[in-house]
Motif scaffolding. Structure first.
Motif, PDB file in Angstrom:
ATOM      1  N   PHE A  68      23.237 -38.452  -9.671  1.00 22.70           N
ATOM      2  CA  PHE A  68      24.488 -39.028  -9.176  1.00 22.70           C
ATOM      3  C   PHE A  68      24.307 -40.498  -8.780  1.00 22.70           C
ATOM      4  CE2 PHE A  68      25.792 -34.690  -9.224  1.00 22.70           C
ATOM      5  CZ  PHE A  68      27.182 -34.683  -9.221  1.00 22.70           C
ATOM      6  N   LYS A  69      23.155 -40.810  -8.219  1.00 27.40           N
ATOM      7  CA  LYS A  69      22.889 -42.208  -7.845  1.00 27.40           C
ATOM      8  C   LYS A  69      22.893 -43.120  -9.059  1.00 27.40           C
ATOM      9  CE  LYS A  69      21.586 -45.458  -4.934  1.00 27.40           C
ATOM     10  NZ  LYS A  69      22.517 -45.981  -3.897  1.00 27.40           N
ATOM     11  N   SER A  70      22.433 -42.574 -10.198  1.00 27.13           N
ATOM     12  CA  SER A  70      22.354 -43.386 -11.408  1.00 27.13           C
ATOM     13  C   SER A  70      23.721 -43.817 -11.917  1.00 27.13           C
ATOM     14  CB  SER A  70      21.629 -42.624 -12.511  1.00 27.13           C
ATOM     15  OG  SER A  70      22.407 -41.536 -12.980  1.00 27.13           O
ATOM     16  N   LEU A  71      24.775 -43.124 -11.468  1.00 30.64           N
ATOM     17  CA  LEU A  71      26.135 -43.486 -11.870  1.00 30.64           C
ATOM     18  C   LEU A  71      26.677 -44.677 -11.108  1.00 30.64           C
ATOM     19  CD1 LEU A  71      27.688 -39.923 -12.170  1.00 30.64           C
ATOM     20  CD2 LEU A  71      26.832 -41.372 -14.020  1.00 30.64           C
ATOM     21  N   GLY A  72      25.922 -45.080 -10.080  1.00 32.71           N
ATOM     22  CA  GLY A  72      26.361 -46.201  -9.263  1.00 32.71           C
ATOM     23  C   GLY A  72      26.765 -45.767  -7.877  1.00 32.71           C
ATOM     24  N   ASP A  73      26.804 -46.676  -6.974  1.00 31.51           N
ATOM     25  CA  ASP A  73      27.108 -46.370  -5.578  1.00 31.51           C
ATOM     26  C   ASP A  73      28.511 -45.814  -5.400  1.00 31.51           C
ATOM     27  OD1 ASP A  73      25.235 -49.201  -4.307  1.00 31.51           O
ATOM     28  OD2 ASP A  73      24.597 -47.142  -4.756  1.00 31.51           O
ATOM     29  N   SER A  74      29.406 -46.010  -6.402  1.00 31.16           N
ATOM     30  CA  SER A  74      30.770 -45.505  -6.293  1.00 31.16           C
ATOM     31  C   SER A  74      30.796 -43.985  -6.320  1.00 31.16           C
ATOM     32  CB  SER A  74      31.635 -46.043  -7.421  1.00 31.16           C
ATOM     33  OG  SER A  74      31.124 -45.636  -8.677  1.00 31.16           O
ATOM     34  N   ALA A  75      29.721 -43.357  -6.832  1.00 30.29           N
ATOM     35  CA  ALA A  75      29.678 -41.908  -6.877  1.00 30.29           C
ATOM     36  C   ALA A  75      29.482 -41.321  -5.511  1.00 30.29           C
ATOM     37  CB  ALA A  75      28.582 -41.430  -7.803  1.00 30.29           C
ATOM     38  N   GLU A 112      35.307 -42.047 -13.284  1.00 26.81           N
ATOM     39  CA  GLU A 112      33.913 -42.426 -13.496  1.00 26.81           C
ATOM     40  C   GLU A 112      32.980 -41.222 -13.462  1.00 26.81           C
ATOM     41  OE1 GLU A 112      34.516 -42.817  -8.973  1.00 26.81           O
ATOM     42  OE2 GLU A 112      35.663 -43.107 -10.833  1.00 26.81           O
ATOM     43  N   MET A 113      33.452 -40.115 -12.848  1.00 29.27           N
ATOM     44  CA  MET A 113      32.608 -38.933 -12.734  1.00 29.27           C
ATOM     45  C   MET A 113      32.614 -38.087 -14.006  1.00 29.27           C
ATOM     46  SD  MET A 113      31.382 -39.631  -9.916  1.00 29.27           S
ATOM     47  CE  MET A 113      30.339 -38.229  -9.589  1.00 29.27           C
ATOM     48  N   ASP A 114      33.433 -38.470 -14.990  1.00 34.19           N
ATOM     49  CA  ASP A 114      33.347 -37.804 -16.287  1.00 34.19           C
ATOM     50  C   ASP A 114      32.036 -38.141 -16.989  1.00 34.19           C
ATOM     51  OD1 ASP A 114      35.663 -36.233 -16.483  1.00 34.19           O
ATOM     52  OD2 ASP A 114      36.892 -37.957 -17.040  1.00 34.19           O
ATOM     53  N   ALA A 115      31.316 -39.135 -16.462  1.00 33.02           N
ATOM     54  CA  ALA A 115      30.055 -39.562 -17.080  1.00 33.02           C
ATOM     55  C   ALA A 115      28.841 -38.797 -16.556  1.00 33.02           C
ATOM     56  CB  ALA A 115      29.855 -41.062 -16.841  1.00 33.02           C
ATOM     57  N   VAL A 116      29.032 -37.863 -15.621  1.00 30.12           N
ATOM     58  CA  VAL A 116      27.885 -37.104 -15.105  1.00 30.12           C
ATOM     59  C   VAL A 116      27.210 -36.355 -16.257  1.00 30.12           C
ATOM     60  CG1 VAL A 116      27.133 -35.245 -13.574  1.00 30.12           C
ATOM     61  CG2 VAL A 116      28.947 -36.808 -12.831  1.00 30.12           C
ATOM     62  N   PRO A 117      25.907 -36.527 -16.450  1.00 28.51           N
ATOM     63  CA  PRO A 117      25.204 -35.840 -17.540  1.00 28.51           C
ATOM     64  C   PRO A 117      24.850 -34.401 -17.161  1.00 28.51           C
ATOM     65  CG  PRO A 117      23.655 -37.252 -16.382  1.00 28.51           C
ATOM     66  CD  PRO A 117      24.999 -37.465 -15.736  1.00 28.51           C
ATOM     67  N   TRP A 118      25.845 -33.529 -17.216  1.00 30.20           N
ATOM     68  CA  TRP A 118      25.611 -32.142 -16.843  1.00 30.20           C
ATOM     69  C   TRP A 118      24.601 -31.483 -17.770  1.00 30.20           C
ATOM     70  CZ3 TRP A 118      27.580 -31.554 -12.265  1.00 30.20           C
ATOM     71  CH2 TRP A 118      28.773 -32.191 -11.904  1.00 30.20           C
ATOM     72  N   ARG A 119      23.837 -30.530 -17.250  1.00 32.58           N
ATOM     73  CA  ARG A 119      22.806 -29.840 -18.007  1.00 32.58           C
ATOM     74  C   ARG A 119      23.382 -28.648 -18.770  1.00 32.58           C
ATOM     75  NH1 ARG A 119      19.800 -26.991 -14.992  1.00 32.58           N
ATOM     76  NH2 ARG A 119      18.018 -26.844 -16.412  1.00 32.58           N
ATOM     77  N   ASN A 120      22.838 -28.402 -19.931  1.00 30.58           N
ATOM     78  CA  ASN A 120      23.157 -27.176 -20.677  1.00 30.58           C
ATOM     79  C   ASN A 120      22.083 -26.154 -20.319  1.00 30.58           C
ATOM     80  OD1 ASN A 120      24.232 -25.349 -22.531  1.00 30.58           O
ATOM     81  ND2 ASN A 120      22.894 -26.091 -24.172  1.00 30.58           N
ATOM     82  N   ASP A 139      38.921 -36.957  -2.222  1.00 35.24           N
ATOM     83  CA  ASP A 139      38.397 -36.655  -0.881  1.00 35.24           C
ATOM     84  C   ASP A 139      37.135 -35.791  -0.972  1.00 35.24           C
ATOM     85  OD1 ASP A 139      38.691 -37.139   1.816  1.00 35.24           O
ATOM     86  OD2 ASP A 139      39.896 -35.371   2.201  1.00 35.24           O
ATOM     87  N   ALA A 140      36.322 -36.038  -2.010  1.00 34.91           N
ATOM     88  CA  ALA A 140      35.207 -35.146  -2.320  1.00 34.91           C
ATOM     89  C   ALA A 140      34.073 -35.267  -1.319  1.00 34.91           C
ATOM     90  CB  ALA A 140      34.684 -35.438  -3.720  1.00 34.91           C
ATOM     91  N   ALA A 141      33.246 -34.213  -1.296  1.00 37.20           N
ATOM     92  CA  ALA A 141      32.018 -34.273  -0.515  1.00 37.20           C
ATOM     93  C   ALA A 141      31.141 -35.381  -1.091  1.00 37.20           C
ATOM     94  CB  ALA A 141      31.283 -32.942  -0.598  1.00 37.20           C
ATOM     95  N   PRO A 142      30.520 -36.232  -0.256  1.00 33.95           N
ATOM     96  CA  PRO A 142      29.599 -37.244  -0.791  1.00 33.95           C
ATOM     97  C   PRO A 142      28.515 -36.568  -1.629  1.00 33.95           C
ATOM     98  CG  PRO A 142      29.983 -37.559   1.567  1.00 33.95           C
ATOM     99  CD  PRO A 142      30.593 -36.237   1.216  1.00 33.95           C
ATOM    100  N   TYR A 143      28.097 -37.224  -2.699  1.00 38.39           N
ATOM    101  CA  TYR A 143      27.168 -36.570  -3.622  1.00 38.39           C
ATOM    102  C   TYR A 143      25.866 -36.184  -2.945  1.00 38.39           C
ATOM    103  CZ  TYR A 143      24.403 -40.880  -4.123  1.00 38.39           C
ATOM    104  OH  TYR A 143      23.606 -41.985  -3.885  1.00 38.39           O
TER     105      TYR A 143
END
Length: 475
Positions: free
Chosen positions: A468-475, A306-314, A397-401
């Motif tokens: 990150f919040k916009s991706l849902g609470d699962s992030a 689901e984290m492939d959907a992060v809208p990274w900045r250019n 086991d990632a750091a919480p966003y």
């Protein structure tokens, strides 16, 4: 007379505690072979300093093998896909019926090794593979449901239980042989596009003896305080053994047994420094198991789909400022200058740099992952990927966003006197106390040849939280 054995070494350039080499030598006289493949090294973004270090360790190994009357053959191949045929031709040339090698775990490395094994099998020759880089074979530590752990603490708990049950021993140094079955090849002193400076080479002496010397120094003078000092870049508080582990000049079992010796045989109790370092060895283990059991991380994918959907900045300007130590945040810029000058960055600062890039700049973690691999002497796919995805909140086991390190408070906490900053940013050497952590605010009336901060930490933190919040609470 015993049959001649061929042993293919890669990132395992040592005579002691080397499973493939030891088993090959036990079965008869042995010839060692190494392959040079600059094209693939470039494709994998291996740093010039890393491959220069590997080449220097190969030269040291060649000298050690000569003393044991064991030949070293050095072959250059255009691409890894050419390895099977090159190795089979060498086996034909020297009359060897058996190949031995230690497994490697990147997806391309596994494909290459499987192709080599299949080629030898079709030719009617044996091919024996060994678990050597790790304490446990990937896939051997599983949950009750039969899947790979996604949480490190659970993986560590089972690893401790298995180590208490059966701790893997260190194999002895291989024995000399009576007669060399063929001549050795010279080891190139350097390769185009893979050169390190003389100053960099002086920082990283090559060979098993150098690795053993650093391990002894760490055990005798540093390990006791490792738990308290390991986050301080201004002191020599870490092992600095990662380059030797990555190149296989030192084995993980040698490191583990050294720690156990310092800790009266205890894994998870006793001296805090030893326990903390063993914990770091198991993090290394965990990330390599992840690499094998979840191969998408080898394909530049987020561990959490689901984290492939992060809208990274250019943001090319922001990326370039980060890459070249010009962010205006002294601790980050000092860390990057340390990396560019030495090929190594303190682990705390790797996390801090990664969080700044992925959270404050909101730039894709893959940009940072590649930059680190292009410059790290200890660049390891599993550990580098695992660390970047942890910091970017995309991994296992990632750091919480919402956990975003503040470079100013981190700087004041872990480099309190500014000694590390002063070492790498001489333009700030005249600043004292808290000034050195925020130089522009510190002295508005005197010109300092140092850039202003490229972002507002509070605003960019809020932007990251909202993204990150916009991706849902699962992030």
């Amino acid at each position: 007379m015993s049959a001649l054995q061929l042993c293919w070494l890669r990132n395992d350039l040592r005579l002691s505690d080397n499973h493939a080499l030891w088993h090959a030598r036990e079965q008869g006289p042995v010839v060692v072979v190494c392959l040079l493949c600059p094209t693939t090294w470039q494709e994998h973004a291996d740093a010039p300093i890393k491959m220069d270090f590997w080449l220097r360790n190969l030269a040291s190994l060649s000298h050690d093998l000569q003393a044991l009357n064991i030949p070293l053959r050095v072959l250059e191949v255009p691409d890894w896909q050419d390895a099977p045929e090159a190795l089979l031709q060498l086996a034909d040339e020297i009359g060897s019926n058996g190949l031995h090698f230690n497994d490697e775990y990147g997806i391309h490395e596994q494909q290459r090794d499987d192709a080599v094994a299949a080629t030898f099998e079709r030719a009617g020759r044996s091919c024996q593979r060994y678990t050597d880089q790790l304490l446990f074979e990937p896939g051997s530590l599983l949950t009750q449901a039969g899947s790979m752990f996604k949480v490190y603490s659970q993986f560590r708990r089972l690893a401790y239980r298995e180590l208490h049950r059966s701790c893997p021993p260190c194999l002895p140094r291989i024995a000399a042989q009576d007669q060399a079955p063929c001549a050795s090849d010279p080891v190139p002193t350097e390769l185009a596009d893979f050169r390190a400076s003389d100053s960099q080479r002086a920082l990283w002496p090559a060979g098993e003896a150098a690795a053993a010397e650093r391990l002894s120094l760490f055990c005798e003078q540093i390990m006791a305080d490792y738990d308290a000092q390991r986050d301080r870049p201004d002191v020599d508080g870490t092992s600095r053994l990662s380059a030797y582990l990555t190149g296989g000049v030192l084995s993980v079992r040698q490191c583990l047994h050294a720690a156990l010796t310092c800790n009266q045989g205890e894994f998870d109790s006793g001296q805090a420094g030893a326990v903390s370092w063993i914990n770091e060895l198991l993090w290394r283990e965990f990330y390599k198991h992840i690499l094998v059991c979840y191969p998408r991380v080898s394909r530049h994918r987020a561990f959490r789909p689901e984290m492939d959907a992060v809208p990274w900045r250019n943001d090319p300007a922001g990326l370039q400022a980060w890459q070249h130590g010009k962010t205006g945040f002294p601790i980050l810029d000092a860390a990057m200058r340390q990396l560019l000058a030495t090929g190594w960055m303190h682990n705390r600062l790797r996390m801090l740099s990664a969080m700044f890039l992925t959270k404050n700049l909101l730039i894709d973690w893959r940009e940072g992952e590649r930059w680190f691999m292009q410059h790290l002497i200890d660049g390891d796919l599993a550990a580098n990927n695992g660390g970047w995805q942890w910091s970017a909140s995309t991994g296992t086991d990632a750091a919480p966003y919402f956990r975003i390190f503040n470079p100013l408070t981190q700087s004041e906490r872990f480099d309190p006197q500014g000694d590390f900053i002063r070492q790498w940013l001489p333009e700030l050497a005249g600043l004292t106390g808290k000034q050195i952590h925020q130089p522009i605010k510190a002295d508005l009336f005197n010109a300092i040849d140092y850039p202003a901060a490229i972002v507002d930490l509070k605003q960019t933190r809020q932007r990251a939280l909202e993204t990150f919040k916009s991706l849902g609470d699962s992030a």
